[in-house]
Design a protein around this motif. Structure first.
Motif, PDB file in Angstrom:
ATOM      1  N   LEU A   2      54.680  27.926  57.425  1.00 34.57           N
ATOM      2  CA  LEU A   2      55.233  29.281  57.553  1.00 34.57           C
ATOM      3  C   LEU A   2      55.999  29.625  56.287  1.00 34.57           C
ATOM      4  CD1 LEU A   2      56.843  29.183  61.130  1.00 34.57           C
ATOM      5  CD2 LEU A   2      54.675  30.242  60.466  1.00 34.57           C
ATOM      6  N   SER A   3      55.987  30.894  55.904  1.00 30.92           N
ATOM      7  CA  SER A   3      56.871  31.331  54.816  1.00 30.92           C
ATOM      8  C   SER A   3      58.299  31.289  55.352  1.00 30.92           C
ATOM      9  CB  SER A   3      56.519  32.760  54.393  1.00 30.92           C
ATOM     10  OG  SER A   3      56.866  33.650  55.443  1.00 30.92           O
ATOM     11  N   LEU A  47      44.121  37.005  58.113  1.00 34.68           N
ATOM     12  CA  LEU A  47      44.139  37.891  59.286  1.00 34.68           C
ATOM     13  C   LEU A  47      45.499  38.536  59.445  1.00 34.68           C
ATOM     14  CD1 LEU A  47      42.532  35.433  61.868  1.00 34.68           C
ATOM     15  CD2 LEU A  47      41.507  37.610  61.139  1.00 34.68           C
ATOM     16  N   ASN A  48      45.488  39.747  59.924  1.00 34.86           N
ATOM     17  CA  ASN A  48      46.727  40.300  60.463  1.00 34.86           C
ATOM     18  C   ASN A  48      46.746  39.985  61.964  1.00 34.86           C
ATOM     19  OD1 ASN A  48      46.443  42.985  58.204  1.00 34.86           O
ATOM     20  ND2 ASN A  48      48.180  41.580  58.297  1.00 34.86           N
ATOM     21  N   ILE A  49      47.938  39.806  62.487  1.00 39.98           N
ATOM     22  CA  ILE A  49      48.107  39.425  63.889  1.00 39.98           C
ATOM     23  C   ILE A  49      49.067  40.427  64.525  1.00 39.98           C
ATOM     24  CG2 ILE A  49      48.877  37.594  65.467  1.00 39.98           C
ATOM     25  CD1 ILE A  49      46.595  36.612  63.685  1.00 39.98           C
ATOM     26  N   THR A  50      48.676  40.980  65.656  1.00 39.33           N
ATOM     27  CA  THR A  50      49.612  41.900  66.311  1.00 39.33           C
ATOM     28  C   THR A  50      49.740  41.568  67.799  1.00 39.33           C
ATOM     29  OG1 THR A  50      50.312  44.195  66.456  1.00 39.33           O
ATOM     30  CG2 THR A  50      47.946  43.805  66.722  1.00 39.33           C
ATOM     31  N   TYR A  51      50.411  42.472  68.511  1.00 41.28           N
ATOM     32  CA  TYR A  51      50.721  42.279  69.919  1.00 41.28           C
ATOM     33  C   TYR A  51      49.506  41.804  70.686  1.00 41.28           C
ATOM     34  CZ  TYR A  51      52.308  43.407  74.616  1.00 41.28           C
ATOM     35  OH  TYR A  51      52.650  43.319  75.932  1.00 41.28           O
ATOM     36  N   PRO A  52      49.556  40.797  71.524  1.00 42.13           N
ATOM     37  CA  PRO A  52      50.740  40.015  71.909  1.00 42.13           C
ATOM     38  C   PRO A  52      50.776  38.612  71.279  1.00 42.13           C
ATOM     39  CG  PRO A  52      49.044  39.770  73.569  1.00 42.13           C
ATOM     40  CD  PRO A  52      48.422  40.527  72.413  1.00 42.13           C
ATOM     41  N   THR A  62      48.622  29.531  56.461  1.00 41.31           N
ATOM     42  CA  THR A  62      50.052  29.808  56.298  1.00 41.31           C
ATOM     43  C   THR A  62      50.386  31.160  56.934  1.00 41.31           C
ATOM     44  OG1 THR A  62      49.985  28.622  54.212  1.00 41.31           O
ATOM     45  CG2 THR A  62      51.935  29.958  54.606  1.00 41.31           C
ATOM     46  N   GLY A  63      51.468  31.194  57.699  1.00 41.00           N
ATOM     47  CA  GLY A  63      51.898  32.421  58.380  1.00 41.00           C
ATOM     48  C   GLY A  63      53.012  33.130  57.632  1.00 41.00           C
ATOM     49  N   HIS A  64      52.902  34.451  57.568  1.00 45.75           N
ATOM     50  CA  HIS A  64      53.917  35.283  56.907  1.00 45.75           C
ATOM     51  C   HIS A  64      54.351  36.379  57.874  1.00 45.75           C
ATOM     52  CE1 HIS A  64      52.905  33.752  52.795  1.00 45.75           C
ATOM     53  NE2 HIS A  64      51.764  33.492  53.416  1.00 45.75           N
ATOM     54  N   ASN A  65      55.494  36.989  57.590  1.00 44.80           N
ATOM     55  CA  ASN A  65      55.902  38.153  58.388  1.00 44.80           C
ATOM     56  C   ASN A  65      56.114  39.337  57.470  1.00 44.80           C
ATOM     57  OD1 ASN A  65      57.410  40.134  59.897  1.00 44.80           O
ATOM     58  ND2 ASN A  65      57.430  38.590  61.512  1.00 44.80           N
ATOM     59  N   THR A  66      55.064  40.159  57.313  1.00 49.31           N
ATOM     60  CA  THR A  66      55.195  41.322  56.433  1.00 49.31           C
ATOM     61  C   THR A  66      55.750  42.532  57.189  1.00 49.31           C
ATOM     62  OG1 THR A  66      52.978  42.289  56.646  1.00 49.31           O
ATOM     63  CG2 THR A  66      53.218  40.464  55.092  1.00 49.31           C
ATOM     64  N   ASP A  67      55.957  42.411  58.522  1.00 46.64           N
ATOM     65  CA  ASP A  67      56.688  43.477  59.235  1.00 46.64           C
ATOM     66  C   ASP A  67      58.116  43.518  58.699  1.00 46.64           C
ATOM     67  OD1 ASP A  67      54.666  44.280  60.959  1.00 46.64           O
ATOM     68  OD2 ASP A  67      55.220  42.835  62.508  1.00 46.64           O
ATOM     69  N   ALA A  68      58.716  42.327  58.587  1.00 41.33           N
ATOM     70  CA  ALA A  68      60.104  42.263  58.117  1.00 41.33           C
ATOM     71  C   ALA A  68      60.190  42.688  56.651  1.00 41.33           C
ATOM     72  CB  ALA A  68      60.665  40.854  58.310  1.00 41.33           C
ATOM     73  N   GLY A  72      60.690  34.026  63.315  1.00 43.70           N
ATOM     74  CA  GLY A  72      60.081  33.357  64.472  1.00 43.70           C
ATOM     75  C   GLY A  72      58.822  34.060  64.947  1.00 43.70           C
ATOM     76  N   ALA A  73      58.192  34.825  64.059  1.00 46.19           N
ATOM     77  CA  ALA A  73      56.957  35.542  64.408  1.00 46.19           C
ATOM     78  C   ALA A  73      56.137  35.735  63.134  1.00 46.19           C
ATOM     79  CB  ALA A  73      57.282  36.898  65.031  1.00 46.19           C
ATOM     80  N   VAL A  74      54.812  35.853  63.332  1.00 45.49           N
ATOM     81  CA  VAL A  74      53.881  35.957  62.198  1.00 45.49           C
ATOM     82  C   VAL A  74      52.977  37.162  62.410  1.00 45.49           C
ATOM     83  CG1 VAL A  74      51.749  34.844  61.364  1.00 45.49           C
ATOM     84  CG2 VAL A  74      53.857  33.514  61.535  1.00 45.49           C
ATOM     85  N   ASN A  75      52.816  37.990  61.386  1.00 48.22           N
ATOM     86  CA  ASN A  75      51.834  39.083  61.507  1.00 48.22           C
ATOM     87  C   ASN A  75      50.736  38.992  60.448  1.00 48.22           C
ATOM     88  OD1 ASN A  75      53.187  40.013  59.213  1.00 48.22           O
ATOM     89  ND2 ASN A  75      52.683  42.134  59.720  1.00 48.22           N
ATOM     90  N   THR A  76      50.816  37.982  59.570  1.00 48.59           N
ATOM     91  CA  THR A  76      49.769  37.798  58.552  1.00 48.59           C
ATOM     92  C   THR A  76      49.511  36.305  58.378  1.00 48.59           C
ATOM     93  OG1 THR A  76      50.558  39.774  57.397  1.00 48.59           O
ATOM     94  CG2 THR A  76      49.112  38.321  56.151  1.00 48.59           C
ATOM     95  N   VAL A  77      48.242  35.921  58.477  1.00 50.53           N
ATOM     96  CA  VAL A  77      47.855  34.520  58.274  1.00 50.53           C
ATOM     97  C   VAL A  77      46.940  34.464  57.064  1.00 50.53           C
ATOM     98  CG1 VAL A  77      46.548  32.577  59.235  1.00 50.53           C
ATOM     99  CG2 VAL A  77      48.009  33.958  60.728  1.00 50.53           C
TER     100      VAL A  77
END
Ligand code: NAD
Length: 276
Positions: free
Chosen positions: A77-78, A60-65, A98-104, A85-90
């Motif tokens: 977490l990756s 899943l992608n995860i967005t606001y909020p 597992t949570g990733h942050n592909t925004d960063a 400290g935030a996740v936008n892809t699970v």
């Protein structure tokens, strides 16, 4: 795959994933799980994650909020997501979430493509909210040595500066209280807007046109519209610029790779993004 968030009806992410999967001969469905709609009334984030995992979603992608709240429902977490400290892809794999942050990572890739050859010792970041935190980490990981953070909510700017100080030791961060005075008295290499200012429903810019310098590049992460007032005025002053589509496309490119285990074609995904 799917996206969980509020008010996400206009997201271009589903189209990018579906078109890329089709081009690679994969069958893919990508659901918009908009918790602002009655379809999901009464469901908690935990319920939605359980349903998706039990129904065989790749992720899943995860967005606001939900980008911070979702962390409580994951197994791992990756390193990137842990630092931000935030996740936008699970990703759901072998019974583990597992949570990733592909925004960063998406901003970092886009930044290196558009502006990587330009000087970037000192950057001013405007906005220290959810996206601003990801951008700050991406800038630090791209070699920025001094990050000056401005947010009308001073606590947010200060919290981000402290967080960055603790995890990105090569980058000195500071907070800015008067942006206009700071820009008059300093000549940063770049400016990044990570506030919603410039969006169709929130027009305007935090940087007065007369304060743009040709030697200071300008990046925006807003992409509704692509040509924000900030970017228009920066271009008029002959500054190099990076539009919000850069981060939006590369966060999806990386997420596609995580969902499918296959590389994505950034040009193809950008073409889908641009077709809107
Ligand atoms: P947010 O509400 O979490 O944070 C916005 C921050 O900007 C807040 O801290 C707020 O105090 C600050 N702010 C607002 N107006 C300001 C101003 N005039 N000067 C200084 N600070 C100001 O929002 P977010 O999730 O961080 O998103 C910000 C923007 O980024 C949105 O427009 C969103 O659509 C966009 N975004 C783009 C991408 C992309 O891939 N390109 C990804 C995520 C978010």
């Amino acid at each position: 795959m799917g996206l969980i968030g509020k008010g996400i009806g206009l997201s271009r992410t589903p189209a990018m994933h579906i078109a890329e999967a089709e081009a690679q001969g994969l069958r893919c469905t990508y659901d918009l799980i908009d918790t602002d709609t009655s379809d999901y009334a009464g469901h908690t984030l935990r319920d939605l994650l359980n349903i998706a995992e039990d129904s065989g979603y790749a992720g899943l992608n995860i967005t606001y909020p939900y980008k911070v709240e979702v962390i409580d429902h994951l197994d791992d977490l990756s390193d990137g997501a842990r630092a931000v400290g935030a996740v936008n892809t699970v990703i759901f794999r072998n019974g583990k979430r597992t949570g990733h942050n592909t925004d960063a990572s998406g901003f970092k890739t886009a930044f290196e493509m558009y502006l990587g050859d330009s000087a970037h010792e000192h950057v001013v970041l405007i906005g220290a909210g959810g996206a601003g935190v990801a951008v700050a980490h991406a800038l630090a990981r791209s070699g920025v040595k001094r990050l000056s953070i401005f947010d009308t909510d001073e606590k947010r700017a200060n919290d981000l500066s402290v967080q960055l100080h603790n995890s990105q030791t090569d980058c000195l961060s500071e907070t800015v209280t008067d942006l206009e005075r700071f820009l008059r008295n300093n000549a940063p290499d770049g400016i990044v807007n990570a506030t919603p200012m410039g969006m169709e429903k929130l027009p305007g810019t935090a940087v007065p046109a007369e304060l743009h310098r040709k030697s200071t590049w300008v990046a925006d992460i807003v992409y509704f519209p692509l040509e924000t007032q900030l970017l228009k005025e920066a271009r008029a002053a002959a500054c190099q610029t990076m539009p919000g589509s850069g981060m939006a496309v590369y966060q999806a490119v990386r997420a596609f790779e995580l969902f499918t285990g296959r590389p994505a074609d950034p040009a193809r995904m950008k073409a889908t993004f641009d077709a809107f």
